[in-house]
Design a protein around this motif. Sequence first.
Motif, PDB file in Angstrom:
ATOM      1  N   VAL A 265      36.876 -57.027 -17.999  1.00 51.04           N
ATOM      2  CA  VAL A 265      37.166 -57.612 -19.311  1.00 51.04           C
ATOM      3  C   VAL A 265      37.997 -56.634 -20.150  1.00 51.04           C
ATOM      4  CG1 VAL A 265      35.123 -59.074 -19.323  1.00 51.04           C
ATOM      5  CG2 VAL A 265      34.973 -56.742 -20.213  1.00 51.04           C
ATOM      6  N   TYR A 266      38.742 -57.208 -21.077  1.00 49.92           N
ATOM      7  CA  TYR A 266      39.589 -56.406 -21.974  1.00 49.92           C
ATOM      8  C   TYR A 266      38.719 -55.654 -22.964  1.00 49.92           C
ATOM      9  CZ  TYR A 266      43.299 -55.308 -25.364  1.00 49.92           C
ATOM     10  OH  TYR A 266      44.174 -54.676 -26.205  1.00 49.92           O
ATOM     11  N   ASN A 267      39.068 -54.380 -23.199  1.00 51.96           N
ATOM     12  CA  ASN A 267      38.258 -53.508 -24.047  1.00 51.96           C
ATOM     13  C   ASN A 267      39.025 -52.970 -25.246  1.00 51.96           C
ATOM     14  OD1 ASN A 267      35.756 -52.032 -24.492  1.00 51.96           O
ATOM     15  ND2 ASN A 267      36.871 -50.185 -23.880  1.00 51.96           N
ATOM     16  N   GLY A 268      40.315 -53.372 -25.359  1.00 56.17           N
ATOM     17  CA  GLY A 268      41.125 -52.897 -26.473  1.00 56.17           C
ATOM     18  C   GLY A 268      41.021 -53.804 -27.675  1.00 56.17           C
ATOM     19  N   ASN A 269      42.023 -53.737 -28.564  1.00 56.89           N
ATOM     20  CA  ASN A 269      42.026 -54.624 -29.730  1.00 56.89           C
ATOM     21  C   ASN A 269      43.274 -55.506 -29.721  1.00 56.89           C
ATOM     22  OD1 ASN A 269      44.200 -53.076 -30.755  1.00 56.89           O
ATOM     23  ND2 ASN A 269      42.852 -51.780 -31.977  1.00 56.89           N
ATOM     24  N   ALA A 270      43.419 -56.307 -30.762  1.00 56.13           N
ATOM     25  CA  ALA A 270      44.506 -57.292 -30.804  1.00 56.13           C
ATOM     26  C   ALA A 270      45.657 -56.835 -31.694  1.00 56.13           C
ATOM     27  CB  ALA A 270      43.967 -58.630 -31.293  1.00 56.13           C
ATOM     28  N   GLN A 271      45.790 -55.532 -31.872  1.00 57.33           N
ATOM     29  CA  GLN A 271      46.849 -55.017 -32.734  1.00 57.33           C
ATOM     30  C   GLN A 271      47.914 -54.319 -31.895  1.00 57.33           C
ATOM     31  OE1 GLN A 271      44.712 -52.461 -35.422  1.00 57.33           O
ATOM     32  NE2 GLN A 271      44.164 -54.146 -36.791  1.00 57.33           N
ATOM     33  N   ASP A 272      49.184 -54.618 -32.218  1.00 59.16           N
ATOM     34  CA  ASP A 272      50.305 -54.006 -31.497  1.00 59.16           C
ATOM     35  C   ASP A 272      50.631 -52.637 -32.081  1.00 59.16           C
ATOM     36  OD1 ASP A 272      51.026 -55.910 -29.508  1.00 59.16           O
ATOM     37  OD2 ASP A 272      51.862 -57.187 -31.076  1.00 59.16           O
ATOM     38  N   ARG A 273      51.184 -51.799 -31.227  1.00 55.24           N
ATOM     39  CA  ARG A 273      51.708 -50.517 -31.685  1.00 55.24           C
ATOM     40  C   ARG A 273      53.163 -50.739 -32.099  1.00 55.24           C
ATOM     41  NH1 ARG A 273      50.081 -45.376 -28.284  1.00 55.24           N
ATOM     42  NH2 ARG A 273      50.498 -44.552 -30.372  1.00 55.24           N
ATOM     43  N   THR A 274      53.484 -50.411 -33.320  1.00 57.30           N
ATOM     44  CA  THR A 274      54.829 -50.650 -33.840  1.00 57.30           C
ATOM     45  C   THR A 274      55.367 -49.398 -34.518  1.00 57.30           C
ATOM     46  OG1 THR A 274      53.992 -51.469 -35.963  1.00 57.30           O
ATOM     47  CG2 THR A 274      54.341 -53.091 -34.216  1.00 57.30           C
ATOM     48  N   ILE A 275      56.667 -49.367 -34.639  1.00 53.73           N
ATOM     49  CA  ILE A 275      57.323 -48.349 -35.450  1.00 53.73           C
ATOM     50  C   ILE A 275      58.256 -49.063 -36.418  1.00 53.73           C
ATOM     51  CG2 ILE A 275      57.198 -46.539 -33.707  1.00 53.73           C
ATOM     52  CD1 ILE A 275      60.113 -47.125 -33.036  1.00 53.73           C
ATOM     53  N   VAL A 276      58.463 -48.459 -37.562  1.00 54.20           N
ATOM     54  CA  VAL A 276      59.384 -49.016 -38.560  1.00 54.20           C
ATOM     55  C   VAL A 276      60.462 -47.977 -38.811  1.00 54.20           C
ATOM     56  CG1 VAL A 276      59.653 -49.920 -40.885  1.00 54.20           C
ATOM     57  CG2 VAL A 276      57.536 -50.359 -39.620  1.00 54.20           C
ATOM     58  N   THR A 277      61.704 -48.332 -38.543  1.00 53.68           N
ATOM     59  CA  THR A 277      62.814 -47.401 -38.729  1.00 53.68           C
ATOM     60  C   THR A 277      63.166 -47.298 -40.203  1.00 53.68           C
ATOM     61  OG1 THR A 277      64.444 -49.168 -38.361  1.00 53.68           O
ATOM     62  CG2 THR A 277      63.725 -47.918 -36.437  1.00 53.68           C
ATOM     63  N   SER A 278      63.995 -46.324 -40.535  1.00 54.32           N
ATOM     64  CA  SER A 278      64.341 -46.071 -41.937  1.00 54.32           C
ATOM     65  C   SER A 278      65.075 -47.239 -42.589  1.00 54.32           C
ATOM     66  CB  SER A 278      65.203 -44.806 -42.039  1.00 54.32           C
ATOM     67  OG  SER A 278      66.390 -44.945 -41.282  1.00 54.32           O
ATOM     68  N   ASP A 279      65.672 -48.112 -41.773  1.00 56.98           N
ATOM     69  CA  ASP A 279      66.349 -49.282 -42.339  1.00 56.98           C
ATOM     70  C   ASP A 279      65.427 -50.498 -42.400  1.00 56.98           C
ATOM     71  OD1 ASP A 279      66.130 -49.885 -39.682  1.00 56.98           O
ATOM     72  OD2 ASP A 279      68.261 -50.193 -39.315  1.00 56.98           O
ATOM     73  N   GLY A 280      64.118 -50.274 -42.161  1.00 57.62           N
ATOM     74  CA  GLY A 280      63.143 -51.350 -42.303  1.00 57.62           C
ATOM     75  C   GLY A 280      62.916 -52.193 -41.068  1.00 57.62           C
ATOM     76  N   GLN A 281      63.534 -51.862 -39.974  1.00 57.05           N
ATOM     77  CA  GLN A 281      63.374 -52.649 -38.749  1.00 57.05           C
ATOM     78  C   GLN A 281      62.059 -52.302 -38.060  1.00 57.05           C
ATOM     79  OE1 GLN A 281      66.577 -52.271 -35.959  1.00 57.05           O
ATOM     80  NE2 GLN A 281      65.701 -53.696 -34.483  1.00 57.05           N
TER      81      GLN A 281
END
Length: 293
Positions: free
Chosen positions: A154-170
């Motif tokens: 069974v899955y043991n992690g969470n439902a949140q993605d790892r993200t980065i936000v660049t200086s231009d807001g992307q």
Amino acid sequence: MRITSAQMYNTLLTGVKQQQDILNQGNAQIASGTKFQTPDQAGIAYKTSLDIRHAQVGLQGDLDSITTADSRLANSMTMLNDMTNIMKRAQTVAVQMATASTSATERLSAAQEATQLLNQVFNDANQQWQGQSLFAGTATDKAAFVTDTLGNIVYNGNAQDRTIVTSDGQQVITNIRGDNPAFAAAFSALQDFKTALQNNDTAGVQNAVGALTSASDGVINMTSDVGARLNGVRLNKTAIQDRQLNLATQLNTNEAVDIPSVVARMQQSSIALQAAYSQINQIKSLTLTNFLR
């Protein structure tokens, strides 16, 4: 109006100081390679350089984050490609074991390989990168998958993605989570295949062929998603590097000193300085002569 020797002498001293300042500034520019070293030497240009350097710091932060995302996604793809190969091997074994003439001994032996294949997929799904779980979402300190009391994976992690936000807001997603249905389908297909082999269940083995094929397609689709994200990250990385190069060019244009021009100016200043010294000596000689008279 008559100019006295003292006035001429003071004027020459002022000129000497100006030429010495030119020489000192030239030496400083050549040593540093820049047109200016302090704000008072070039106020607007100095501020422009500060603005460019501030932008460079921001871009370097973006590049560091993007590089990390690149590595994380590349490692994720490596694990998913390995899972795809494992699923293909399981399909091959399933086809071989699906005939009614296959003996129980043969299927029991194949069950051992099926167990190994299941363990390999489990290990791939729990792979870590830099001490962090690849497929557990943001719960990077946990194993992405565990076995429950019933023996199910069974899955043991969470439902949140790892993200980065660049200086231009992307915003850029830099992972794929283990709660993607393709993971569960792969585990389930392999577990059912292993059980069917252990039980010498011909129908179960035959059903496993289709289930393994479907699960393999799911892993391939998941790999394609990671590939698309990785491609986007690398395009972003290239764009940042292009912007860094552009800023470096701007900074060089704003700061870099024209060495030949500075040397020429210093040579002219040196000539003027020697002339001033000569005139000062003449004035001193005349003054001494007048005094002796």
